[in-house]
Design a protein around this motif. Sequence first.
Motif, PDB file in Angstrom:
ATOM      1  N   LEU A  60       0.816  -1.215   0.000  1.00  0.00           N
ATOM      2  CA  LEU A  60       0.000   0.000   0.000  1.00  0.00           C
ATOM      3  C   LEU A  60       0.851   1.266   0.000  1.00  0.00           C
ATOM      4  O   LEU A  60       0.479   2.253  -0.638  1.00  0.00           O
TER       5      LEU A  60
ATOM      6  N   PHE B 251     -10.927  -1.642   6.585  1.00  0.00           N
ATOM      7  CA  PHE B 251      -9.950  -1.894   5.528  1.00  0.00           C
ATOM      8  C   PHE B 251      -8.818  -2.783   6.047  1.00  0.00           C
ATOM      9  O   PHE B 251      -8.394  -3.726   5.378  1.00  0.00           O
ATOM     10  N   THR B 252      -8.345  -2.488   7.255  1.00  0.00           N
ATOM     11  CA  THR B 252      -7.287  -3.311   7.843  1.00  0.00           C
ATOM     12  C   THR B 252      -7.745  -4.744   8.023  1.00  0.00           C
ATOM     13  O   THR B 252      -7.029  -5.691   7.695  1.00  0.00           O
TER      14      THR B 252
ATOM     15  N   ALA C 163      -4.037  -0.781  -5.844  1.00  0.00           N
ATOM     16  CA  ALA C 163      -4.308  -0.284  -4.494  1.00  0.00           C
ATOM     17  C   ALA C 163      -5.610   0.492  -4.463  1.00  0.00           C
ATOM     18  O   ALA C 163      -6.398   0.389  -3.518  1.00  0.00           O
ATOM     19  N   GLU C 164      -5.864   1.258  -5.526  1.00  0.00           N
ATOM     20  CA  GLU C 164      -7.094   2.046  -5.560  1.00  0.00           C
ATOM     21  C   GLU C 164      -8.318   1.169  -5.698  1.00  0.00           C
ATOM     22  O   GLU C 164      -9.386   1.498  -5.179  1.00  0.00           O
TER      23      GLU C 164
ATOM     24  N   TYR D  12      -9.089   0.062  -2.294  1.00  0.00           N
ATOM     25  CA  TYR D  12      -9.651   1.179  -1.534  1.00  0.00           C
ATOM     26  C   TYR D  12     -11.101   1.420  -1.923  1.00  0.00           C
ATOM     27  O   TYR D  12     -11.996   1.502  -1.076  1.00  0.00           O
ATOM     28  N   GLU D  13     -11.331   1.499  -3.234  1.00  0.00           N
ATOM     29  CA  GLU D  13     -12.683   1.784  -3.720  1.00  0.00           C
ATOM     30  C   GLU D  13     -13.652   0.691  -3.324  1.00  0.00           C
ATOM     31  O   GLU D  13     -14.805   0.946  -2.992  1.00  0.00           O
TER      32      GLU D  13
ATOM     33  N   ALA E 137     -14.379   1.075   0.389  1.00  0.00           N
ATOM     34  CA  ALA E 137     -15.115   2.318   0.605  1.00  0.00           C
ATOM     35  C   ALA E 137     -16.544   2.177   0.101  1.00  0.00           C
ATOM     36  O   ALA E 137     -17.489   2.614   0.765  1.00  0.00           O
TER      37      ALA E 137
ATOM     38  N   PHE F 217     -13.648   3.365   8.388  1.00  0.00           N
ATOM     39  CA  PHE F 217     -12.994   2.796   7.217  1.00  0.00           C
ATOM     40  C   PHE F 217     -11.620   2.194   7.520  1.00  0.00           C
ATOM     41  O   PHE F 217     -11.323   1.087   7.068  1.00  0.00           O
ATOM     42  N   PRO F 218     -10.750   2.892   8.277  1.00  0.00           N
ATOM     43  CA  PRO F 218      -9.420   2.293   8.527  1.00  0.00           C
ATOM     44  C   PRO F 218      -9.500   0.917   9.152  1.00  0.00           C
ATOM     45  O   PRO F 218      -8.776  -0.003   8.756  1.00  0.00           O
TER      46      PRO F 218
ATOM     47  N   ARG G  31     -17.991   6.186   7.547  1.00  0.00           N
ATOM     48  CA  ARG G  31     -16.722   6.492   6.910  1.00  0.00           C
ATOM     49  C   ARG G  31     -15.575   6.525   7.911  1.00  0.00           C
ATOM     50  O   ARG G  31     -14.451   6.196   7.576  1.00  0.00           O
TER      51      ARG G  31
END
Lengths: 244, 115
Positions: A43, A88-89, A61-62, A65-66, A69, A84-85, A81
């Motif tokens: 990342l 995502f993790t 990577a995007e 992310y997308e 998200a 999110f971290p 939102r």
Amino acid sequence: MANPIEQFKIKPIVDLHMGNVDISFTNSAVMMVISVVLITAFLTLSVRSRALVPGRWQSVAEVFYEFIAGMLRDNVGSQGRKYFPFIFTLFMFVLFGNVLGMIPGSFTYTSHVIVTFAMAAVVFIGVTIIGFARHGTHFLRMFFPHGAPLATALILIPIEVISYFSRPFSLAVRLFANMTVGHIILKVMGGFVVSLGGFYLLPGLVPFAFLGGITVLEFGIALLQAYVFTILSCIYLHDAIHMH
Amino acid sequence: MAEQKDLSSLDDLEARIRKARERETEEAGNGPGARKPPQGLGLGMRLAVEVVSGVAIGCGLGYFLDSWLGTRPWLMVPFLLLGGAAGVMNAYRVARGLDATVGLGAAQRRKTSGS
């Protein structure tokens, strides 16, 4: 030789003991460290250039992310939102654990129920705290359906509470069972290839073809289970944030 | 110079896109209601896990309460039954394609009104 359970054995690499607690650095921990390092490297290095028109790695990577998200937006809404971290993790850790486990000879840490249960417990406790923080004791009212006769509360509330408590369990078991079963099947099929192909070449080809198909399926399951784990976490988060 | 202007207008565009997106999702997500129920092997797997986990959690909760309150084995029996009921309820919800939110009644209402 082809013991299908052997691959799940945890072997200490560096023996560490703290009092009576065994905190050895095991092969499972090694795989976790490897996956965390790989995720971080992937990342950070891929978005290092911060190009407006993304390069090859940056687009990958995007996409991740997308994907997360979008999942968070669809399932939790705009209020999700800030989580999110964490989501995502969680997704990356499970995904890399599943996929790295497909490398022959490596170790799948998601095939251990304690690992998946620890992650599910973090989700469960976090979601419960968020629910209480946002709604206070009003959160408890979710356990009793509107309009049901009050006399049924004695049965309905314990059932709903047990159903609530069974969520981290089923979340953990689903991931663990899928990974364990898949890897056992792979190992058993591999054993068939060796023992049948040792006699004659032709009978060995049949389980070999089967093994090829199963391997592809296993990659699919590795991706799918990471997705399922994450989306269920999102759903639980949605629950805690928006009460109905 | 021209590039500078370009970038600022791009920033502006991004801000506008973000605002539009926020407005779109102002209603805080439609929730997990509109998903299809799982099929085939996945469905069977999920049903099995739901039923077993319901029973196991009920049993474990009863055991925990018993050892806490010192009433072994009296609480474990009703909690085992309640756990079975919770497991069947969870399996029912999966099979009917209800969402995984808390509360059967709420989930049913959302299903009928939502989609």
